[in-house]
Every structure is written in structure tokens, then in C-alpha cells.
Design an enzyme around this catalytic site. Structure first.
Site, PDB file in Angstrom:
ATOM      1  N   GLU A 244     -14.114   6.997  12.460  1.00 18.51           N
ATOM      2  CA  GLU A 244     -12.963   7.003  12.896  1.00 18.51           C
ATOM      3  C   GLU A 244     -13.096   7.301  14.357  1.00 18.51           C
ATOM      4  O   GLU A 244     -11.923   7.793  14.418  1.00 18.51           O
ATOM      5  CB  GLU A 244     -11.948   7.807  12.070  1.00 18.51           C
ATOM      6  CG  GLU A 244     -12.501   8.028  10.305  1.00 18.51           C
ATOM      7  CD  GLU A 244     -11.921   8.940   9.964  1.00 18.51           C
ATOM      8  OE1 GLU A 244     -11.807  10.336  10.475  1.00 18.51           O
ATOM      9  OE2 GLU A 244     -10.894   9.127   8.461  1.00 18.51           O
TER      10      GLU A 244
ATOM     11  N   ASP B 170     -13.886  11.038   0.378  1.00 20.43           N
ATOM     12  CA  ASP B 170     -13.248  11.859   1.957  1.00 20.43           C
ATOM     13  C   ASP B 170     -12.262  13.008   0.585  1.00 20.43           C
ATOM     14  O   ASP B 170     -11.290  12.833   0.448  1.00 20.43           O
ATOM     15  CB  ASP B 170     -12.365  11.136   2.157  1.00 20.43           C
ATOM     16  CG  ASP B 170     -11.584  11.789   3.343  1.00 20.43           C
ATOM     17  OD1 ASP B 170     -11.832  12.207   3.276  1.00 20.43           O
ATOM     18  OD2 ASP B 170     -10.463  10.984   3.649  1.00 20.43           O
TER      19      ASP B 170
ATOM     20  N   GLU C 275      -6.133  18.765   2.171  1.00 22.65           N
ATOM     21  CA  GLU C 275      -5.236  17.611   2.600  1.00 22.65           C
ATOM     22  C   GLU C 275      -4.923  17.121   1.781  1.00 22.65           C
ATOM     23  O   GLU C 275      -4.145  16.119   1.856  1.00 22.65           O
ATOM     24  CB  GLU C 275      -6.958  16.912   3.045  1.00 22.65           C
ATOM     25  CG  GLU C 275      -6.055  15.828   3.885  1.00 22.65           C
ATOM     26  CD  GLU C 275      -7.114  14.974   4.808  1.00 22.65           C
ATOM     27  OE1 GLU C 275      -8.624  15.441   4.840  1.00 22.65           O
ATOM     28  OE2 GLU C 275      -7.026  13.832   4.989  1.00 22.65           O
TER      29      GLU C 275
HETATM   30  C1  BDP Z   1     -10.141  13.163   6.862  1.00 23.15           C
HETATM   31  C2  BDP Z   1      -9.503  13.796   7.256  1.00 23.15           C
HETATM   32  C3  BDP Z   1      -9.124  13.159   8.935  1.00 23.15           C
HETATM   33  C4  BDP Z   1     -10.889  13.821   9.548  1.00 23.15           C
HETATM   34  C5  BDP Z   1     -11.866  13.308   8.763  1.00 23.15           C
HETATM   35  C6  BDP Z   1     -13.222  13.938   9.290  1.00 23.15           C
HETATM   36  O1  BDP Z   1      -7.987  13.103   6.914  1.00 23.15           O
HETATM   37  O2  BDP Z   1      -8.264  13.698  10.027  1.00 23.15           O
HETATM   38  O3  BDP Z   1     -10.913  13.450  10.864  1.00 23.15           O
HETATM   39  O4  BDP Z   1     -11.759  13.232   7.304  1.00 23.15           O
HETATM   40  O5  BDP Z   1     -13.914  14.569   7.893  1.00 23.15           O
HETATM   41  O6  BDP Z   1     -10.824  13.348   5.386  1.00 23.15           O
HETATM   42  O7  BDP Z   1     -13.476  13.353   9.493  1.00 23.15           O
END
Ligand code: BDP
Length: 706
Positions: free
Chosen positions: A274, A347, A375
Site C-alpha cells: 500500500e 483483509d 474496521e
Molecule cells: C487495511 C486498512 C489500512 C491499513 C492496512 C494494513 O484499511 O488502513 O493500513 O490494512 O493492515 O485493513 O496495513
């Protein structure tokens, strides 16, 4: 005489009845967590700020038993207890709390008080031995240095960086105590999307103050590092892990950290994920990166939690990527590296199969990462007890070493020579007065700690313990509320993403539904995950016709998931693209099954309100009202989810919503507007902060007055 006797009997009965009426507990804001029902029997602050003194003072202040408690660090070490384990030896008139270390005795003290608070003290002589399953029972805070918390729904960060190191909030110690009481012993205090500044000397001096406060409670600090720190704060023009200057940067930085924090735990790393920098920026592998950091930590006994949460927009199936990248590296990581794997391959969705990586890397230290913050499960607005979700993962058999190689067994290290083991949870804590933003979801903090100590504990047992300590031991309270908690995860799956649906939430806050959403990145787009069309719905991950993700599992899991007839129905649309009129096991069409599952989810969520109202006498007014307000909101959100997903899918299925399901209260077009404009705290990137909490109005059909 007779009249008198009758009168006496009647008044006795009257007294008995009225005295049965429970006394309304005094209001509380919930800040005292599961210590709520601990009564102080004496004032006895610890003589010094040491583990030993704290252990003694907890007993002096809160032990109500007649038996004398003797706290003993064993001279003759008992290998079976390890570093953190303890023994409670109950004999006539005495309880001995024994451990190899002071911290072991502190865990023993909290264990003893828990038995007291849950009415579970043994009646006669007995020895209770407790040894934690994982060496590191870690917390991950996604706290930013500016005080915001990524995906945090309980206020701002606990850490007040502006005031540290000079001003110390009493909350830091309360936090450490709460963690120690459930056995959490490691905490990564900053976001995995890390700001490199945390490693500057100024910040490290602040971190040191926290470490000093946490130390007597056995809580080790970890830091999330930014892989590009050599460039950001080290004055280098590269962060290439094989460049000797970069290697030196990390050695020096690590030495500096240990000079301030001698028991520093190590680093947590999100790399090449990301948008975060990582070794692949320099054509190196995750192993090159992790090992470089691990080598810097090794002389001090530090460890690396290196995350396997990696994916990119190009992959055909994001669910396969962690395995695709990490399996080829199996055996290449240093002994002090653990690969931190999210429970599912995508996720933290309400339901996912396990990440296949758990069963594919026999020569790698693997650890589980779960999300305590909700989340994707209603933020701190919804009451969802998450232990059943985590336990489902831990209990799933990978079959890697034959039957019984569950995720728990794999991550506990039962099949490895290297006994390094860990588990981590992304916290739901902020500076909200009740810590978690919702009184009932404090249970997830508690349950995470208890699970990290003992993954065999059942959800029901943990809920029982928590309710007794936090609210009331009255069976009339415990039974209905526990039942509600135990079902709550399944209920949320039903009203959000049933039957294996996943990632169909609105992309802005990950709170409400957004099944119609497309994104410039397909792997962030709900359309990509449900693939709804006239021919059906679901992601085909079979080898025969789909992405082939089923092949990442060991047999018999692979064939079970591959075959639509044997695939568990609660994962059906995860692994298969299924026609709307497909016949489910109960004879209903897939379409009807979806409609009814949502319907049950929204009915169950509405029933929470009535269950809660019935236990009102057992709950103080403040917490009662707070929870009730949230439950009403949750029930309405459940309806919103149902309307959005079903109305949208109906544009493809062209099938009617069954008559005995509630009719929708909004049109699809109305709901699409809601999805566009919503924003809630916890979103990492603030797009429309000025538009806050615009939610659709709903009436609960069963309780129209609410
Ligand atoms: C996702 C989230 C994000 C996190 C990412 C992570 O949306 O904000 O940074 O995972 O785990 O669930 O690095």
C-alpha cells in the site's frame, strides 16, 4: 395467633421479594474496564515501581480471601513454567503464587484475582498451572504521530507526543496494568504506515518514558519502522538493505534505541505494501529486508515482525499474493524474524477462510495478526464480540503436517525447532474515556489477551469471565447477554457480508455498504470482489475455471473448497461464482438464501435492543443508556446494509425479495448517495471531512418507536 402467623409469613415473603430486587449499580463511565467489580479492601499503593511491589500491592488491595497469599519467585527454576508461566498452589489457609520470574508472579496475581472475581476459586487443595501459548502476545497500535489513529474509532491516540517526555498521563500506567492483567506483553505503539520520525532521537526519548512506565508490567515496546528511514532521517540517498551504509544506519539506530530502552522488543514492518517503501524498491526480497533489520536486533535479543500483508493492483487475485510472494522465501529468514500474517488472505473481512500461507511455509516462523478494531465490522458503533472470528481461524486445520496442524499449532511453533512464537492484534483503543468507544467492545481487548495466553479457551468462557468482572455475576444478566455476545459475530456477518461475500463495503470509511462501487484500482473495488452479473455472484477462485486460489490450500481443504458441493456455504461466494437460482442445501435458491440471511441478521440485531432492555436492572444507568443508543443505531445500520446490497444485486438477479422479508425503506439511488458522502474518523485519507456522518434514516419494523 393464626392471623399473626399469616401476617408474619406474608411480610417475610414480601421482604424476600423486595430484597430480591437488584439494587441499581452506581453510574460508571467504563474507564475501569474489567477491574470494575474489584473491591478495594485496603489502601496499599506499591512501595516502589517494580513488578514485585506491584504484585504485592494488587493482593494487598484486592484479595478478599481468608487464606494468606504468598508470592514467590522460585529459586529452583521450573522449566515447564518458562518465563511467564505461573502456578497457584491452594492449600489450607494459604495460596502460593509461584513463578520463575517476577513477571510470572504478577500474571499469577492477576490470575488469582480473576478466579476470585469470577467465583472460580477452588474449594479445596489444588494446583493450577498456567503457561502462555505464545512468547510474544502483542498489540499493534495504528497510532500516528499527529495523534490520529488509523482505523481507530475510540478517539485519538493514547500517546500524547506533544507532552512527552516531560508530562506523563496516568493513563499510560492504567493501560500497562490492563494489558498485564490479561497477559499482553508487547506493544508496537505506532502505525505500520510508519512515520520515520519516530526513530529520531527526540522521539526515542519520549518512547523511553513510555517504556519505563510499561516495564514493571512486563510490557515491551516495539516500533513500526519506515523502511525508507535511512533516506528520510539518516541523510542517505538510498535505503537499499544490501548497501553497507544502510546496514550501518540500522545498526546505529538499533544501538541508540537499546541504550535508552534496554528491553526494547524489536521492529514491526510493513514493507512494499500500500505504497510503503520496502526492499523491493531496490530489487531485493522481503528476506533481504527482514534479515538486515534482524541482524541489527540480534545482538540485543530483539525480534522482527515482518508483515505478509502485500498486494498490488496487477494481481489477478489479491487473495493469492501473500503466498505467492512469501512461499518462495520459506527457509530464508533469520531465526529472530516472524512473518506476521493476517487471519484471512484479503483483509480482516467479517468472514474469510484462513490465509493459505499458514499451511505453506514450514521453515518460517509464522505469527497471526488479527484486528481488534472493527474496521469492517461496524467500527465502535456495533457490538461485535470478535473472539469467535479469531478462534475460527486458530482452530482451522491447515493439514500441513497431517490432521491437527491448526493455525494455532503452526503459530505456537509445535512443528518448528525454533520456539519463537507470537501473535498480534490491531488495537481498538483510543483516548475515549471508556477506551474503546463502546462499552461492550472492551470485551475484544480482554478476549484478545486471554486468547493470546490460551488459544484453547472458548468464546463462551471468556465472555462469561468478562461479564462477571465488568458488569454483573447475576445469572439473569449473564445468560442473555453472553448469548447475545456469542452470536454477535455471526449476526454481523449475516447483515453485512453473508455466504462468503467480502469487500463490498463503501471504500471511504469501510463502514457502510458500497457494493456498486468501482475504483481506479480493481483490487479496491467491490465490483471486483463480488462480480455480480446476470449470471450470478461470487469470486471464482477454483482451479478449474477461476483464479486457482483453492490450490494454495493443502488437501483435503483444497478439494473441499474447489468443489461447490463440499465448499462450506458460509464461504460459498468466496470461492465460487454462483447462479442466482442455484439450489442451496436447504432447498432455497441462492437469491432467497441471501434475502433471508440478511433478514435474520437485521432481526437479530433489532432483538439485541430488547434483550438489553430486559437486563436493565443489572446495569448502571450510564452504561445502560450508552449501549442502548448504540444498539438502536446498529439495528438501523443492519437494515441499511441489507437494503443496499439486496437492491443492488436485484438489478442483476431480477428476482423478488420474498414477501416475509421486510420491504426496503430506501431506493438504490438514495443509498448510493449516502455511500458517496460518508466519512468517519479513522479513515486514513480525509477526503470530505466537512461532511460527517450522513446516514440514511431507518425505522425498525418491530420497534417503530425507536
Ligand atoms: C487495511 C486498512 C489500512 C491499513 C492496512 C494494513 O484499511 O488502513 O493500513 O490494512 O493492515 O485493513 O496495513
Amino acid at each position: 395467633m393464626k392471623v399473626l402467623r399469616t401476617f408474619a409469613i406474608i411480610s417475610a415473603l414480601f421482604l424476600a421479594v423486595t430484597s430480591c430486587k437488584v439494587e441499581k449499580p452506581a453510574d460508571t463511565d467504563g474507564h475501569d474496564l474489567w477491574f470494575h467489580n474489584l473491591e478495594k479492601v485496603a489502601d496499599a499503593a506499591p512501595a516502589e515501581y517494580t513488578t514485585e511491589a506491584i504484585a504485592q500491592s494488587e493482593i494487598d488491595q484486592y484479595w478478599k480471601g481468608k487464606a494468606a497469599v504468598e508470592i514467590k519467585v522460585l529459586d529452583q527454576k521450573d522449566e515447564a513454567l518458562g518465563r511467564d508461566g505461573y502456578r497457584l498452589v491452594f492449600s489450607k489457609g494459604k495460596v502460593a503464587v509461584e513463578a520463575n520470574t517476577a513477571i510470572g508472579t504478577l500474571y499469577g496475581v492477576y490470575g488469582l484475582l480473576r478466579l476470585q472475581q469470577t467465583d472460580a476459586l477452588p474449594k479445596g487443595a489444588k494446583t493450577i498451572t498456567e503457561v502462555p501459548a505464545f512468547e510474544y502476545r502483542a498489540f499493534n497500535h495504528w497510532d500516528n504521530l499527529n495523534g490520529s489513529v488509523e482505523r481507530g474509532y475510540a478517539g485519538q491516540s493514547l500517546w500524547n507526543w506533544a507532552e512527552l517526555p516531560d508530562k506523563v498521563s496516568p493513563v499510560y500506567q492504567e493501560y500497562a496494568r490492563a494489558n498485564a492483567s490479561v497477559g499482553i506483553n508487547a506493544t508496537a505503539i505506532n502505525n505500520v504506515n510508519a512515520n520515520a520520525d519516530i526513530l529520531t532521537t527526540d522521539y526515542l526519548k519520549k518512547v523511553k518514558v513510555l517504556a519505563d512506565i510499561f516495564r514493571p508490567y512486563g510490557l515491551k515496546i516495539f516500533l513500526s519502522l519506515n523502511f525508507a528511514a535511512p533516506k528520510h532521517i539518516g541523510g542517505l540517498d538510498t535505503s537499499d538493505p544490501l548497501d553497507p551504509r544502510v546496514v550501518q544506519f540500522w545498526k546505529d539506530k538499533t544501538a541508540e534505541i537499546y541504550s535508552l530502552i534496554p528491553d526494547f522488543g524489536g521492529f514491526l514492518v510493513k514493507a512494499n505494501s500500500e505504497g510503503q517503501s520496502g526492499p523491493q524498491d531496490y530489487g531485493r526480497t522481503h528476506a533481504d529486508g527482514a534479515n538486515m533489520v534482524a541482524d541489527a536486533l540480534a545482538p540485543y535479543g530483539g525480534v522482527v515482525f515482518w508483515r505478509a500483508f502485500v498486494y498490488d493492483a496487477q494481481a489477478e487475485d489479491r487473495a493469492m499474493q501473500a503466498s505467492d510472494e512469501f512461499v518462495p522465501l520459506d527457509g530464508q529468514f533469520r531465526d529472530n524474524v516472524l512473518i506476521q500474517v493476517k487471519n484471512g488472505p484479503i483483509d480482516f473481512q467479517p468472514r474469510e477462510p484462513i490465509s493459505p500461507l499458514f499451511g505453506q511455509a514450514p521453515n518460517t516462523n509464522l505469527m497471526l495478526e488479527v484486528q481488534i478494531t472493527q474496521e469492517y465490522l461496524g467500527h465502535s458503533k456495533h457490538m461485535v464480540y470478535l473472539h469467535p472470528l479469531w478462534k475460527e481461524c486458530l482452530d482451522t486445520d491447515t493439514y500441513e503436517f497431517g490432521e491437527g496442524s491448526t493455525v494455532a499449532a503452526i503459530t505456537e511453533g509445535k512443528y518448528r525447532n525454533n520456539k519463537l512464537s507470537a501473535i498480534s492484534g490491531v488495537t481498538n483503543i483510543g483516548n475515549d474515556v471508556n477506551w474503546c468507544g463502546h462499552q461492550m467492545i472492551q470485551i475484544n481487548w480482554y478476549a484478545y489477551g486471554r486468547m493470546a495466553w490460551n488459544p484453547d479457551l472458548s468464546s463462551d468462557q471468556i465472555a462469561d469471565e468478562w461479564l462477571r468482572q465488568t458488569f454483573s455475576s447475576d445469572p439473569k444478566f449473564i445468560k442473555p447477554v453472553k448469548d447475545m455476545l456469542d452470536r454477535s459475530r455471526e449476526v454481523t456477518v449475516s447483515y453485512e457480508m453473508p455466504l462468503g461475500l467480502h469487500h463490498i463495503m463503501a471504500s471511504n470509511a469501510h463502514f457502510g455498504p458500497g457494493p456498486w462501487e468501482d475504483s481506479y484500482r480493481k483490487d479496491w473495488s467491490p465490483l471486483f470482489y463480488h462480480k455480480a452479473g446476470p449470471d450470478g455472484v461470487g469470486f471464482d477462485r477454483t482451479v478449474a475455471t477461476g483464479s486457482g486460489a483453492t490450490a494454495q490450500y493443502n488437501e483435503p481443504l483444497a478439494s473441499t473448497y474447489e468443489n461447490i458441493d463440499t465448499c462450506p456455504e458460509n464461504l460459498l461466494l468466496w470461492f465460487h461464482h454462483v447462479p442466482w437460482d442455484y439450489k442451496m442445501k436447504d432447498g432455497k435458491t441462492l437469491w432467497d438464501e441471501l434475502c433471508y440471511t440478511y433478514q435474520h441478521g437485521i432481526e437479530d440485531a433489532a432483538d439485541y435492543i430488547k434483550i438489553w432492555e430486559k437486563v436493565e436492572p443489572y446495569v448502571d444507568n450510564q452504561r445502560y443508556q450508552e449501549v442502548r443508543t448504540k444498539l438502536i443505531r446498529q439495528a438501523k445500520d443492519a437494515m441499511w446494509w441489507r437494503d443496499a446490497v439486496i437492491l443492488y444485486f436485484q438489478t442483476f438477479s431480477n428476482m423478488p425479495i420474498p414477501d416475509d422479508c421486510y420491504p426496503p425503506q430506501h431506493t438504490l439511488d438514495e443509498l448510493k448517495q449516502v455511500g458517496v458522502f460518508r466519512w468517519t474518523p479513522g479513515m486514513p485519507r480525509v477526503r470530505r471531512p466537512e461532511i460527517y456522518e450522513v446516514l440514511p434514516e431507518y425505522t425498525l419494523p418491530k420497534y417503530p418507536d425507536l
